[in-house]
Motif scaffolding. Sequence first.
Motif, short mmCIF file in Angstrom:
data_model
loop_
_atom_site.label_atom_id
_atom_site.label_comp_id
_atom_site.label_asym_id
_atom_site.label_seq_id
_atom_site.Cartn_x
_atom_site.Cartn_y
_atom_site.Cartn_z
N VAL A 1 7.25 2.08 -0.21
CA VAL A 1 6.49 3.34 -0.69
C VAL A 1 5.87 4.17 0.63
O VAL A 1 5.39 3.62 1.31
CB VAL A 1 5.39 2.94 -1.73
N ILE A 2 6.19 5.41 0.53
CA ILE A 2 5.77 6.26 1.70
C ILE A 2 4.67 7.27 1.24
O ILE A 2 4.92 8.23 0.37
CB ILE A 2 6.82 7.16 2.28
N GLU B 1 4.40 -0.61 2.41
CA GLU B 1 3.86 0.48 2.53
C GLU B 1 3.70 1.24 3.75
O GLU B 1 3.42 0.45 4.78
CB GLU B 1 2.36 0.44 1.84
N ARG B 2 4.12 2.58 3.88
CA ARG B 2 4.20 3.33 5.04
C ARG B 2 3.33 4.74 4.87
O ARG B 2 3.42 5.21 3.89
CB ARG B 2 5.65 3.44 5.62
N VAL B 3 2.84 5.00 5.95
CA VAL B 3 1.92 6.31 6.20
C VAL B 3 2.80 7.27 6.98
O VAL B 3 2.97 7.06 8.05
CB VAL B 3 0.65 6.22 6.36
N MET B 4 2.90 8.88 6.49
CA MET B 4 3.41 9.61 7.37
C MET B 4 2.17 10.81 7.65
O MET B 4 1.57 11.23 6.66
CB MET B 4 4.45 10.54 6.64
N THR C 1 12.93 3.35 -2.94
CA THR C 1 12.23 4.10 -1.90
C THR C 1 11.44 5.24 -2.83
O THR C 1 12.07 6.10 -3.36
CB THR C 1 13.06 5.02 -0.85
N LEU C 2 10.01 5.24 -2.50
CA LEU C 2 9.08 6.12 -3.34
C LEU C 2 8.34 6.97 -2.24
O LEU C 2 7.79 6.28 -1.25
CB LEU C 2 8.14 5.26 -4.17
N VAL C 3 8.61 8.19 -2.56
CA VAL C 3 7.87 8.99 -1.59
C VAL C 3 6.90 10.18 -2.27
O VAL C 3 7.38 10.59 -3.41
CB VAL C 3 8.82 9.93 -0.82
N GLY C 4 5.79 10.27 -1.67
CA GLY C 4 4.92 11.32 -2.46
C GLY C 4 3.49 11.21 -1.87
O GLY C 4 3.28 10.79 -0.47
N TRP D 1 -1.47 4.30 -5.00
CA TRP D 1 -0.20 3.86 -4.95
C TRP D 1 0.22 2.43 -5.79
O TRP D 1 1.22 2.08 -6.35
CB TRP D 1 0.57 3.83 -3.72
N SER D 2 -0.85 1.63 -5.74
CA SER D 2 -1.00 0.38 -6.32
C SER D 2 -0.75 0.72 -8.01
O SER D 2 0.04 -0.24 -8.56
CB SER D 2 -2.07 -0.33 -6.03
N ASP D 3 -1.49 1.56 -8.25
CA ASP D 3 -1.14 1.94 -9.89
C ASP D 3 0.27 2.40 -10.19
O ASP D 3 0.62 1.85 -11.43
CB ASP D 3 -1.95 3.04 -10.38
N VAL D 4 0.98 2.82 -9.42
CA VAL D 4 2.44 3.38 -9.45
C VAL D 4 3.25 1.97 -9.39
O VAL D 4 4.09 1.98 -10.26
CB VAL D 4 2.88 4.47 -8.64
N THR D 5 3.07 1.43 -8.16
CA THR D 5 3.96 0.13 -8.21
C THR D 5 3.84 -1.03 -8.98
O THR D 5 4.75 -1.73 -9.33
CB THR D 5 4.01 -0.45 -6.60
N ALA D 6 2.33 -1.01 -9.41
CA ALA D 6 2.45 -2.02 -10.30
C ALA D 6 3.20 -1.63 -11.87
O ALA D 6 3.60 -2.78 -12.59
CB ALA D 6 0.82 -2.08 -11.06
#
Length: 619
Positions: free
Chosen positions: A211-212, A441-444, A411-414, A427-432
């Motif tokens: 997840v990005i 988890e990665r950060v841009m 791969t989730l991007v947002g 994002w934990s609400d999404v991945t759950a």
Amino acid sequence: MNDLYLRQVETKVRPHVAGVRKRRQTDFGPLTGRISIQGDRPGEVENYYIGPMHINQDDLFVISWAAPAAAVFFKSLTTWNSKPVRVQRRFIQKVRKLTNYADVWVGRPSGEPFPLGSAEVEQLPRPPKASSWLSGVKARAGGNAIKPSGPAAAEASPPVPVAHETPISTMEDLVRETLASPRSLGLSSVLSTLQADQYDLVTYSDSRSMVIQGHAGTGKTIVATHRAAWLVDENRIDALESVLLLGPTPAWEAHVSSAVGDLGGANKNIVISSLHSLIIEVLGFESEGVRLRPVDATRVPAGADDLVRKAALGARNSGSKSQTALGDFYHSFVTQLHLSGVSSEIKDWAGDLPSTFKGARKDPLLWPLLAYMYVLIKPGEVFGHVIVDEAQDLSLFEWRVLEEMNAGSWTLVGDMQQRHSQQVKSWSDVTARITGTLWDERVMNDGYRTSQAIAEFAACLLPKSAGLRRSSPLGRGIPPRLINAADRRRSVEAIALEQCRRLTLDRPEGTVAIITPHIEKVHSEARISGWSFEDRWTWTDKNLYRYSFLTPEEARGLEFDAVVVVEPSTFRANSGSDGRLYTSLTRANLELVVVYSRALPAALAKESARLARADPFQV
């Protein structure tokens, strides 16, 4: 060399089976760059190109951007297979032509970056043996050389050396010039300016789900599109057979298709779709005239998806045809299955569903539920990896549909700051919602799009805890312009069209958009002004300049040289947050205009006052 490369690409991709469509000429981008590496002997150098497709023919050796050896280019490695890297050259392109370049010396500058005619080699006392490094790379990069035939073969003679154009001085200048050049209505690949941090995300292991999170303008959509092409590229040992690349809207779908084509993805197993189009296709419904549903319009109680799944799996083996099977199942579900052993919340939810399948079909808000029912009772296509751009806004049943389609990782991007939904906060609400998956988890945080002035103006809507992205190579840029239509005694729509024309005259080759929740009012004003409707999102004025008219939902994932945002106070109405407004403000790369007649949101009013003090003529 670029012309030779493009001719050889055309030869290589020409189909050999009768009835197979010939690839369009524009499906591949031009050469990306060039690398020079120290050879096996003193004074000897080995040069090769990087491009969307591997080519090994005559004097032209091109490594695919997706091959492992391309890492020396994208990550600016100092050595490769124990050989020192001398210099890398990155090209600026316009359509399929190369217009300039930047040379970056990795090692100590010595002589010409890319000696013409291999002068150093020719001065050796005896012919040098073949480079073991280059031989190994060629062996791994794609097998036998191509033997062209026909007209292309006649043209594939060694090129005549020509004088170099004056290069851009630095890599930073190249990135800045590329980003500042006019946008087209479609996204283009950015291989020549792909940054090392973006490359790492693009080439991240497909055995892991990722997840990005990225601020607006950090290149999330670029990572998503390039990752899709990389995952299926034949130059990878473990290339996947199929990938689903999913985005928020049909406008996004049209926008990114050109970038995937530049990378050769148009001929590979990449399905590009918007969530809206995917749901409609699953259900077999007609899409004409259907506008995008508001995000977050319905809430689903916990356990409702499990109830649907258990019921649907029991109906999977029915002999009914597709639509009949779905209709029969829906009817049985709403009349019987929700009545026993379930919570009051689920009973209330199910009790509010239309009593007939015909009634449910008429409500787009229920289509994700119907699509989930359908893929459970009639399983369809399955993908080896699913990439979701703007993943922060998917509903529970939309995730369940995608789970049934995904046999591999994600791969989730947002950007959580751009969320239109209030059902998730992190994002934990999404991945759950995607059970049984481990997430990296990665950060841009590096800005590669949108000037700093626009980014900071939009960021006033964010909580301070969100932080600011790092500055963009575009620099400070032009401060946003705010226009009070009430002071001018004119409608916001008339002023918005006037600003569109001004912005287009300033950037005749660029792209301009109007974004507002009430886009139909802009349509009416455009008709009165004699503008013409071209397609669902595009209008042309009397001089045939083109403009995009979009709602905030339709603008997600897109970018333009200049944007006019109309009536900011109306953006919050259906979402209860500033996510839609923040997204819309950050669609502009170079220039932003805000037209309003009602009171501005408090944060924008404060920022507007600050801009007025700094430059009274700008606001």
